[in-house]
Design a protein around this motif. Structure first.
Motif, PDB file in Angstrom:
ATOM      1  N   ILE A 171      39.718  34.589  40.735  1.00 41.12           N
ATOM      2  CA  ILE A 171      40.291  34.126  39.467  1.00 41.12           C
ATOM      3  C   ILE A 171      39.448  34.622  38.302  1.00 41.12           C
ATOM      4  O   ILE A 171      39.980  35.124  37.301  1.00 41.12           O
ATOM      5  N   CYS A 172      38.128  34.515  38.421  1.00 40.31           N
ATOM      6  CA  CYS A 172      37.234  34.984  37.352  1.00 40.31           C
ATOM      7  C   CYS A 172      37.394  36.482  37.133  1.00 40.31           C
ATOM      8  O   CYS A 172      37.400  36.952  35.989  1.00 40.31           O
ATOM      9  N   ASP A 173      37.524  37.234  38.220  1.00 41.05           N
ATOM     10  CA  ASP A 173      37.717  38.682  38.102  1.00 41.05           C
ATOM     11  C   ASP A 173      39.022  38.995  37.369  1.00 41.05           C
ATOM     12  O   ASP A 173      39.068  39.866  36.505  1.00 41.05           O
ATOM     13  N   ARG A 174      40.087  38.256  37.691  1.00 44.63           N
ATOM     14  CA  ARG A 174      41.377  38.471  37.026  1.00 44.63           C
ATOM     15  C   ARG A 174      41.293  38.146  35.545  1.00 44.63           C
ATOM     16  O   ARG A 174      41.821  38.868  34.705  1.00 44.63           O
ATOM     17  N   VAL A 175      40.614  37.051  35.219  1.00 42.77           N
ATOM     18  CA  VAL A 175      40.453  36.667  33.814  1.00 42.77           C
ATOM     19  C   VAL A 175      39.687  37.750  33.069  1.00 42.77           C
ATOM     20  O   VAL A 175      40.044  38.131  31.948  1.00 42.77           O
ATOM     21  N   THR A 176      38.638  38.277  33.675  1.00 46.43           N
ATOM     22  CA  THR A 176      37.847  39.332  33.049  1.00 46.43           C
ATOM     23  C   THR A 176      38.688  40.568  32.805  1.00 46.43           C
ATOM     24  O   THR A 176      38.641  41.169  31.716  1.00 46.43           O
ATOM     25  N   ILE A 177      39.506  40.944  33.782  1.00 51.93           N
ATOM     26  CA  ILE A 177      40.379  42.116  33.633  1.00 51.93           C
ATOM     27  C   ILE A 177      41.369  41.902  32.498  1.00 51.93           C
ATOM     28  O   ILE A 177      41.568  42.766  31.649  1.00 51.93           O
ATOM     29  N   LEU A 178      41.983  40.703  32.464  1.00 50.90           N
ATOM     30  CA  LEU A 178      42.942  40.388  31.401  1.00 50.90           C
ATOM     31  C   LEU A 178      42.266  40.402  30.033  1.00 50.90           C
ATOM     32  O   LEU A 178      42.798  40.941  29.075  1.00 50.90           O
ATOM     33  N   ARG A 179      41.096  39.796  29.955  1.00 50.89           N
ATOM     34  CA  ARG A 179      40.367  39.728  28.689  1.00 50.89           C
ATOM     35  C   ARG A 179      39.985  41.138  28.230  1.00 50.89           C
ATOM     36  O   ARG A 179      40.142  41.481  27.065  1.00 50.89           O
ATOM     37  N   ASP A 180      39.470  41.955  29.134  1.00 46.83           N
ATOM     38  CA  ASP A 180      39.069  43.317  28.794  1.00 46.83           C
ATOM     39  C   ASP A 180      40.270  44.168  28.393  1.00 46.83           C
ATOM     40  O   ASP A 180      40.167  45.020  27.527  1.00 46.83           O
ATOM     41  N   GLY A 181      41.404  43.900  29.006  1.00 49.54           N
ATOM     42  CA  GLY A 181      42.614  44.643  28.687  1.00 49.54           C
ATOM     43  C   GLY A 181      43.155  44.317  27.310  1.00 49.54           C
ATOM     44  O   GLY A 181      43.821  45.140  26.674  1.00 49.54           O
ATOM     45  N   LYS A 182      42.870  43.109  26.817  1.00 48.42           N
ATOM     46  CA  LYS A 182      43.383  42.694  25.511  1.00 48.42           C
ATOM     47  C   LYS A 182      42.458  43.098  24.379  1.00 48.42           C
ATOM     48  O   LYS A 182      42.843  43.046  23.231  1.00 48.42           O
ATOM     49  N   ASN A 183      41.218  43.452  24.702  1.00 47.70           N
ATOM     50  CA  ASN A 183      40.260  43.808  23.636  1.00 47.70           C
ATOM     51  C   ASN A 183      40.309  45.263  23.322  1.00 47.70           C
ATOM     52  O   ASN A 183      40.424  46.177  23.842  1.00 47.70           O
TER      53      ASN A 183
END
Length: 127
Positions: A115-127
């Motif tokens: 879950i943390c990895d997915r959140v990081t990917i989503l966050r990095d994708g939005k920045n």
């Protein structure tokens, strides 16, 4: 990895021979309390059972005495007892709970990491 706010305790923990040995000591109940505080701190550290402030600084006996709000002599007796019973090990000057995964649910930890990895990917994708 995200904070893990739990450790696994089996209901028959007090039937374990190591716990019997600890309880037979003059200050056995106090040493048992130290054991539970060690387990909780290891979970809070979230470093594979190591008692460390960060990757480089391990907790000392004095630090444990302070954060556990217990006398240094009690902490030292408890840690020596745990080492003798193979409940903890000292690795590179850091205390480590032996068989840490027995106190964690490995599959649940993997889910949290995923879950943390997915959140990081989503966050990095939005920045």
């Amino acid at each position: 990895m995200a904070d893990v706010k739990w450790i696994k305790i089996v209901t028959d923990i007090f039937d374990d021979g190591k716990m019997f040995a600890i309880e037979s000591l003059p200050d056995g109940q106090l040493i048992e309390l130290v054991w539970f505080k060690v387990l909780c701190l290891a979970g809070k550290c979230n470093n594979n059972g190591f008692l460390t402030i960060n990757d480089k600084i391990p907790y000392t006996d004095e630090m444990l005495s302070s954060i556990f709000r217990m006398e240094l002599g009690t902490i030292k007796r408890a840690l020596e007892t745990f080492e003798n019973l193979k409940m903890i090990e000292v690795v590179d000057n850091a205390y480590m709970v032996s068989n840490w995964l027995l106190h964690q649910s490995g599959d649940r930890l993997d889910e949290i990491k995923e879950i943390c990895d997915r959140v990081t990917i989503l966050r990095d994708g939005k920045n």
